[in-house]
Scaffold this motif. Structure first.
Motif: not given
Length: 223
Positions: A24-27, A39-43, A50-53, A67-71
């Motif tokens: 997990e990264k905050d930056d 970049r590709v979005p998907g659940d 959707n998360e972003n990959f 991966v950046i999730d919805d939160d």
């Protein structure tokens, strides 16, 4: 079956999957725009959001997955693979109502395919050339050679020395199912192609390969 797309590879797919814990990264600047490949979005985790990959190079040129999730949590993993070009897709390949990440790469003019699932901060590698190679056995016997995939088995009767190399995989839909079709050539010691091997399979909801069929087509080598 309607063919969706084809990609040429050296070898592909699996009997088991490996797991890597994402860091997990905050930056959020971890993805550098000049090094971003796709970049590709998907659940990917089945939460109906959707998360972003992302696929990108780090500062040293090593490919990275992110991966950046919805939160807004930011997960990053470094790949132990190098490639120059890639294409990504979000597809539910195992019918578990969660999209998987398909990653196609080109390296030295050889196209390869990888598949990952993302769940609870873990990245599961479902598909790769190495995993598929381990799933397909090509063994010499007293009467020739045998090809084994799961519970499937095909024999070739010959006294010649043979070699197997996979070169392509197709991705097909049939109703609600998604099938993979991998093809390879079986050659002689003189590098003459004698047979074309076709293996049909799908990925089940546990992320394991389910072999459906093996076909061997003989080529006419007479002039």
């Amino acid at each position: 079956m309607q063919k969706v797309f084809a990609v040429f590879i050296l070898a592909i797919l699996l009997t088991s999957c490996s797991k890597s814990n994402l860091i997990e990264k905050d930056d959020h600047k971890e993805v550098y725009k000049e090094n971003l490949l796709y970049r590709v979005p998907g659940d990917f985790d089945g939460d109906e959001k959707n998360e972003n990959f992302y696929v990108f190079y780090d500062k040293t040129g090593i490919p990275m997955l992110k991966v950046i999730d919805d939160d807004s949590k930011n997960y990053v993993i470094k790949l132990n693979k190098r490639f120059n070009n890639c294409t990504t897709y979000a597809v539910d390949i195992d019918m578990d109502n969660r999209e998987e990440i398909l990653l196609y790469t080109i390296d030295d003019c050889i196209k390869k395919v990888y598949a990952f699932s993302f769940n609870d901060g873990f990245l599961y590698e479902l598909l790769s050339p190495e995993i598929f190679s381990e799933a397909v056995e090509f063994k010499q016997t007293k009467r020739g050679y045998v090809i084994e995939c799961g519970n499937l088995r095909k024999e070739i009767e010959t006294s010649d020395k043979l070699y197997l190399n996979f070169y392509s995989t197709d991705f097909d839909y049939s109703g609600s199912n998604i099938y993979f079709i991998s093809e390879g050539s079986i050659t002689s010691s003189e590098n003459c192609t004698l047979f074309i091997l076709t293996i049909i399979y799908k990925i089940d909801s546990s992320g394991k390969i389910d072999f459906m069929d093996i076909k061997i087509s003989s080529l006419d080598t007479n002039p």
